[in-house]
Write an enzyme that holds these catalytic residues in place. Structure first.
Site, PDB file in Angstrom:
ATOM      1  N   ASN A 210       0.843  -1.202   0.000  1.00  0.00           N
ATOM      2  CA  ASN A 210       0.000   0.000   0.000  1.00  0.00           C
ATOM      3  C   ASN A 210       0.875   1.247   0.000  1.00  0.00           C
ATOM      4  O   ASN A 210       2.095   1.159  -0.022  1.00  0.00           O
ATOM      5  CB  ASN A 210      -0.934  -0.023   1.224  1.00  0.00           C
ATOM      6  N   LYS A 337     -14.236   0.455  15.091  1.00  0.00           N
ATOM      7  CA  LYS A 337     -12.893  -0.144  15.228  1.00  0.00           C
ATOM      8  C   LYS A 337     -12.419  -0.096  16.671  1.00  0.00           C
ATOM      9  O   LYS A 337     -11.815  -1.039  17.170  1.00  0.00           O
ATOM     10  CB  LYS A 337     -11.895   0.605  14.341  1.00  0.00           C
TER      11      LYS A 337
HETATM   12  N1  CTP Z   1      -4.118  -3.359  12.085  1.00  0.00           N
HETATM   13  C1  CTP Z   1      -3.362  -4.393  12.595  1.00  0.00           C
HETATM   14  N2  CTP Z   1      -3.331  -5.607  11.966  1.00  0.00           N
HETATM   15  C2  CTP Z   1      -4.027  -5.804  10.838  1.00  0.00           C
HETATM   16  C3  CTP Z   1      -4.799  -4.740  10.293  1.00  0.00           C
HETATM   17  C4  CTP Z   1      -4.821  -3.532  10.951  1.00  0.00           C
HETATM   18  O1  CTP Z   1      -2.740  -4.226  13.643  1.00  0.00           O
HETATM   19  N3  CTP Z   1      -3.971  -6.976  10.237  1.00  0.00           N
HETATM   20  C5  CTP Z   1      -4.153  -2.097  12.833  1.00  0.00           C
HETATM   21  C6  CTP Z   1      -3.628  -0.898  12.069  1.00  0.00           C
HETATM   22  O2  CTP Z   1      -2.252  -0.704  12.314  1.00  0.00           O
HETATM   23  C7  CTP Z   1      -4.457   0.225  12.665  1.00  0.00           C
HETATM   24  C8  CTP Z   1      -5.779  -0.439  12.989  1.00  0.00           C
HETATM   25  O3  CTP Z   1      -5.506  -1.823  13.076  1.00  0.00           O
HETATM   26  O4  CTP Z   1      -3.922   0.694  13.880  1.00  0.00           O
HETATM   27  C9  CTP Z   1      -6.842  -0.191  11.952  1.00  0.00           C
HETATM   28  O5  CTP Z   1      -6.343  -0.448  10.651  1.00  0.00           O
HETATM   29  P1  CTP Z   1      -7.230  -0.154   9.369  1.00  0.00           P
HETATM   30  O6  CTP Z   1      -6.459  -0.549   8.155  1.00  0.00           O
HETATM   31  O7  CTP Z   1      -7.794   1.221   9.434  1.00  0.00           O
HETATM   32  O8  CTP Z   1      -8.457  -1.096   9.588  1.00  0.00           O
HETATM   33  P2  CTP Z   1      -8.624  -2.635   9.488  1.00  0.00           P
HETATM   34  O9  CTP Z   1      -8.648  -3.230  10.843  1.00  0.00           O
HETATM   35  O10 CTP Z   1      -7.622  -3.214   8.540  1.00  0.00           O
HETATM   36  O11 CTP Z   1     -10.105  -2.728   8.881  1.00  0.00           O
HETATM   37  P3  CTP Z   1     -10.638  -2.264   7.433  1.00  0.00           P
HETATM   38  O12 CTP Z   1      -9.487  -2.413   6.473  1.00  0.00           O
HETATM   39  O13 CTP Z   1     -11.739  -3.200   7.175  1.00  0.00           O
HETATM   40  O14 CTP Z   1     -11.079  -0.836   7.571  1.00  0.00           O
END
Ligand code: CTP
Length: 397
Positions: A210, A337
């Site tokens: 990303n 979240k």
């Molecule tokens: N995060 C994590 N491990 C993952 C995915 C996310 O620790 N496998 C953490 C990210 O570092 C951030 C938080 O969770 O602090 C939210 O990440 P985000 O990408 O906004 O959300 P997701 O949990 O991935 O959900 P979605 O993509 O469905 O919005």
């Protein structure tokens, strides 16, 4: 008492007899926890040896703006960026006049123009020179620009005169510098930060990742260090310089990040999960480069472990702060979240605007807890980080 723990101090030594006291100033700054580098002007060199300053500061002394080798190692812009504070002690009448006019004809005056660090100066000169109208006007101008002036002492001078103009005591200079950094809010605390994007291999040459640059996480790391924390970074793919004062672990994939976090989490006081972790990875990684053969390729994905949520489930865990990268229904999604991951706070990033958030130098966030939802207005990521750390320390430490 305030300290200079983790602070980078650039000491500018200019041409005054009191320059012979500058090695003692280096010592007193180090006693308060600072890392010290020294720039000595040509005038300063008349009164103190570079060798003494180098031995005591344990760093190469900088002096020549035009030295090609020095520029390659740590040039004037790098020195300017490196510093948390520049202290000119002693500050001669000539150096003070040059600063007033924004001149850049030697290394010290150039660094002062190029730095956004705090600047402090301790004048030292003959009492008649210090009392002159020109000097008083110059100091007024510098004060107006936010430069901190450490008043000189009164007494007998090297030239035999008695009056105001003696360099302030080394310990006072160090203490006044420390007083400028009021935050010791994370002193003695251990902070773990994940940052950057993860890379999930498809085959030996291709991957899923990303746009994360790591800028927000690195700004937070800088602020934690400034606040006195022992800071560890678990870094994925980034496109910025690494904060040298942190302990650093490099990882590639979400799985590796998970392992690296779990190995260290127990001893931490604060966990900031700033990484853009890939939610999915290819189920099977091809050992060989996938060839095109005129038929569509389908890559089956499997879900990565949620690192933040997993840490929040641990029975012994630090204060956990997550980020939420959202492009719609911002507050509602961020609150969801907060609840699903069970962390203390979520920092909401609006990723729909290209001039803030992912990969940009600016950000605008909301700091969301069960009880609060506070907006931190658009600003540089460094300032946003400062405000986030301020909130975290106010609420949890
Ligand atoms: N995060 C994590 N491990 C993952 C995915 C996310 O620790 N496998 C953490 C990210 O570092 C951030 C938080 O969770 O602090 C939210 O990440 P985000 O990408 O906004 O959300 P997701 O949990 O991935 O959900 P979605 O993509 O469905 O919005």
């Amino acid at each position: 008492m305030n300290t200079l723990t983790n602070k980078r101090v650039l000491l500018g030594v200019s041409g005054s007899i009191a320059a012979y006291k500058s090695p003692d100033i280096v010592r007193r700054l180090q006693d308060l926890g600072a890392e010290v580098r020294v720039i000595v002007t040509d005038g300063g060199k008349e009164f103190v040896s570079e060798r003494s300053l180098q031995t005591i500061s344990k760093n190469k002394v900088h002096s020549n703006l035009w030295d090609k080798e020095a520029e390659l190692a740590m040039g004037h812009i790098e020195l300017a960026k490196w510093s948390d504070i520049v202290i000119i002690a002693p500050a001669s009448a000539n150096t003070i006049a040059k600063l007033c006019h924004g001149r850049a004809d030697d290394l010290l005056s150039t660094v002062i123009l190029a730095t956004d660090a705090k600047v402090m100066l301790a004048p030292s000169m003959n009492q008649q020179m210090y009392a002159s109208k020109a000097m008083k006007d110059n100091l007024k101008i510098l004060l107006k620009r936010g430069i901190v002036i450490i008043e000189p002492g009164f007494g007998e001078q090297a030239c035999g005169d008695v009056g105001e103009g003696r360099l302030a005591e080394a310990l006072d200079i160090a203490n006044q510098a420390a007083d400028l950094f009021t935050s010791t809010s994370l002193s003695g605390k251990k902070v773990l930060i994940t940052l950057g994007g993860t890379i999930e291999a498809i085959d030996p040459v291709r991957y899923i990742s990303n746009h994360s640059s790591g800028k927000m996480g690195m700004a937070l790391a800088h602020q934690c260090i400034q606040a006195g924390a022992k800071t560890t970074l678990i870094i994925g793919s980034i496109s910025i310089d690494i904060e040298k004062r942190a302990e650093v672990i490099h990882i590639v994939s979400a799985d590796e990040m998970y392992e690296a976090v779990m190995k260290r989490i127990e001893s931490q006081d604060l966990f900031i999960c700033c990484a853009a972790v890939a939610d999915f990875r290819p189920k099977n990684v091809s050992h060989n480069k996938i060839k095109k053969n005129n038929s569509p390729v389908t890559i089956e994905l499997t879900e990565n472990k949620d690192i933040l949520a997993s840490v929040c489930q641990l029975s012994k865990r630090p204060i956990c702060i997550g980020f939420a990268a959202e492009s719609e229904n911002f507050i509602v999604n961020a609150r969801a979240k907060l609840e699903s991951k069970a962390c203390e706070a979520i920092i909401l990033n609006d990723i729909s605007q290209s001039e803030i958030g992912l990969n940009s130098d600016k950000n605008e966030v909301h700091f969301i807890t069960k009880e609060h939802c506070e907006k931190i207005e658009k600003n540089s990521k460094q300032i946003i980080a400062e405000k986030i750390i301020e909130k975290i320390t106010n609420y949890y430490f």
